[in-house]
Design an enzyme around this catalytic site. Structure first.
Site, short mmCIF file in Angstrom:
data_model
loop_
_atom_site.label_atom_id
_atom_site.label_comp_id
_atom_site.label_asym_id
_atom_site.label_seq_id
_atom_site.Cartn_x
_atom_site.Cartn_y
_atom_site.Cartn_z
N ASN A 138 0.97 -1.24 -0.06
CA ASN A 138 -0.13 -0.03 -0.14
C ASN A 138 1.00 1.33 0.12
O ASN A 138 2.00 1.00 -0.07
CB ASN A 138 -0.95 0.04 1.11
CG ASN A 138 -2.33 0.65 1.00
OD1 ASN A 138 -2.38 1.78 0.05
ND2 ASN A 138 -3.35 -0.02 1.12
N HIS A 196 -4.09 2.01 -5.20
CA HIS A 196 -3.15 2.05 -3.82
C HIS A 196 -1.93 1.06 -4.29
O HIS A 196 -1.41 0.38 -3.66
CB HIS A 196 -3.83 1.17 -2.88
CG HIS A 196 -5.08 1.85 -2.06
ND1 HIS A 196 -4.78 3.21 -1.87
CD2 HIS A 196 -6.13 1.58 -1.83
CE1 HIS A 196 -5.92 3.63 -1.28
NE2 HIS A 196 -6.91 2.76 -1.22
N GLU A 209 -10.95 1.20 -3.82
CA GLU A 209 -10.89 2.47 -4.16
C GLU A 209 -10.02 2.80 -5.64
O GLU A 209 -9.31 3.60 -5.65
CB GLU A 209 -10.03 3.26 -3.17
CG GLU A 209 -10.85 3.13 -1.94
CD GLU A 209 -10.40 3.85 -0.65
OE1 GLU A 209 -10.98 4.73 -0.05
OE2 GLU A 209 -9.04 3.88 -0.45
#
Length: 561
Positions: free
Chosen positions: A77, A149, A218
């Site tokens: 991440n 990410h 996301e």
């Protein structure tokens, strides 16, 4: 009797807990005990801030103590607030913090490695950890998060940064070009390094995991691009014989491109991104990981499940996900998982240690495990529940706060350096007092005063100051230097979240985090996300004295406070 070895193991936990409550005797009778939900989980983001393996073992033993069985580790991440860089004239692609915590052979054309430089787990260490967890009835689920990410991945292949229109333009640097066959090929190759047989280990790194997480949360680009990618990575894991798990996103990304659901698990983390009934009706097995109830961002002003333990104990039910309720015992509802996300990393990092969030993690575990294992009828009140938790104590063979059984001071008059001390490391609160003389301080050369696997106390850091390095790879400096050729009394006072230095009885500085603080130096003074305080917990290492210290130590005393 138990139907499987794991069941028998949970039974031994119950027996041990009974013995802890009434030492020397166990009540007579029979008991029938089984969990309401098969999956009782915890997700830890080890990507945005580093966690040593020893800590993960404490997590595993504590999960087992509370009969939790699913440990989801986020392996890669990055810092997500790239706009902080962009808005201050910096390039997040070059500067934002990113980490991929596993040893990997993958490198970019320019030699950029996929593996994190600060702390990573070798393939052997990770397989050993998975086997270790298995013995405790805990299944480790590793996550590689793409196409969002994914800054660790875009740095290998800058040509694969997403080109299409997207929300959050300033975060483009972490978005992979989702539908590009080369992107899918890259991500599949990285997975295969761990899903296929490893030549050195003679088996796949993830062989004993069974479940692998493909991330996919996301993504701010086109919905069909997203669906194409999600379907490809899920299908790849299925083809390799693993059960894939994914972050629910399809309510935000509806479309024509089919996404496989048979044999796929889905974390329902946010009702905007994925609704529970929609997921179930599409055929996914679901896990309640609802962000509003179950997320923790340590020390942040949002996502603080840790501030609501009593409310959860009294009101949370595993089959209510956001504002939707599935029937209790629905065959597609596997269970629930709470999550710790280290959003406050990089230029926002306050220096907190794994130690500092132990209470947050274990205090959330006892509540969630109780809610997922049995009915809420166990102890009636939260207070009674917590009394029970304190009566059974820490998990066997764990000492997460590094306390000494006897709080006796420890004293040494060293003969010659280096000297083996062989004492266990000591957590706050303590005072270390030393009389010493530094005879030489060659520039740019570190000098280690105390060391152990838990960390190192540095008489001289590379910049000449006194400081320390922890086993999570974070480094702190007190900003003061030891005099050369002069006897001095050095005192280190260790408190939770604060470590201080005194020289000859005078305060000589509180520890400041070095890892990221240099980066924010050329940000404007009014940059409001700059940490106001540095949490500088230091577990005192007491295995060896003076492993590379140029000088004499006349006397040393360690006083647990």
């Amino acid at each position: 009797g138990a139907a499987a070895p794991t069941g028998l193991f949970w039974g031994t936990r119950t027996l041990l807990q009974m013995l802890r409550q009434t030492p020397g005797s166990v009540p007579c009778g029979t008991a029938v005990d089984f969990p309401r939900y098969q999956l009782r989980g915890f997700m830890l983001d080890v990507a945005r801030t580093p966690y040593p393996l020893s800590y993960l073992k404490d997590v595993i033993r504590t999960m087992a103590w509370y009969k939790m069985n699913d440990l989801h580790l986020v392996i890669n991440n990055n810092y997500i607030f790239h706009e902080h860089y962009v808005d201050n004239g910096h390039d997040p692609f070059k500067e934002s913090y990113a980490a991929f915590r596993l040893e990997s052979n993958m490198k970019g054309k320019d030699g950029t490695p996929l593996t994190a430089k600060d702390l990573f787990y070798t393939k052997k260490e990770f397989t050993d950890l998975v086997s270790y967890a298995k013995k405790y009835g805990v299944n480790i689920v590793p996550e590689f998060d793409t196409p969002g990410h994914a800054l660790s991945f875009t740095r290998l292949r800058p040509d694969l940064i997403y080109k299409g229109p997207m929300n959050h333009e300033k975060r483009r640097c972490e978005m992979l070009d989702a539908a590009n066959p080369e992107t899918i090929d890259l991500v599949s190759k990285v997975f295969d390094e761990y899903l296929l047989k490893d030549p050195k280990l003679g088996r796949p790194v993830f062989a004993d995991c069974g479940v692998v997480h493909v991330g996919a949360d996301e993504f701010y680009g086109d919905k069909e691009d997203y669906r194409h990618f999600a379907n490809a990575v899920l299908s790849h894991a299925l083809k390799r014989g693993y059960t894939p798990r994914i972050w629910g996103s399809l309510s935000t990304k509806p479309g024509k491109t089919p996404v496989v659901s048979k044999g796929v698990q889905m974390n329902l983390w946010n009702t905007g991104w994925m609704r529970a009934w929609e997921a179930v009706n599409q055929g996914y097995d679901v896990i309640n990981t609802n962000d509003g109830a179950l997320y923790i961002v340590p020390f942040a002003g949002y996502y603080r499940m840790d501030r609501n333990h009593k409310g959860l104990y009294n009101n949370w039910i595993p089959n209510r996900i956001g504002n939707e309720t599935l029937p209790s015992g629905h065959p597609q509802l596997l269970g629930g998982t709470f999550a710790v996300w280290n959003d406050e990393t990089d230029i926002m990092h306050t220096g907190y240690a794994p130690y500092d969030i132990w209470g947050i993690i274990s205090g959330s575990m006892d509540v969630l495990s109780q809610k997922l294992w049995g009915t809420a009828k166990a102890p009636d009140t939260f207070e009674q529940h917590r009394e029970l938790v304190s009566s059974i104590g820490n998990a066997p063979r764990t000492n997460p706060l590094y306390k000494w059984k006897d709080a006796q001071p420890f004293e040494v008059k060293p003969s010659a350096l280096p000297q083996k001390l062989g004492k266990p490391a000591l957590g706050p609160n303590y005072r270390l007092t030393m009389e010493l003389e530094l005879t030489a301080a060659p520039e740019g050369k570190e000098q280690v005063l105390l060391s152990a696997p838990e960390g190192e106390l540095l008489a001289v850091m590379k910049d000449g100051t006194v400081g320390f390095r922890r086993d999570d790879s974070l480094e702190f400096s007190f900003g003061a230097k030891l005099p050369v050729g002069k006897k001095v009394k050095v005192e280190i006072v260790g408190e939770p979240e604060k470590t201080s230095l005194l020289l000859d009885g005078e305060p000589a500085g509180t520890a400041v985090l070095k890892n990221f603080s240099d980066k924010a130096k050329d940000f404007p003074d009014n940059f409001k996300h700059r940490p106001k305080v540095h949490r500088s917990t230091f577990i005192l290492p007491l295995k060896e004295l003076g492993s590379s210290f140029q000088g004499k130590v006349f006397h040393m005393n360690v006083q647990p406070l």
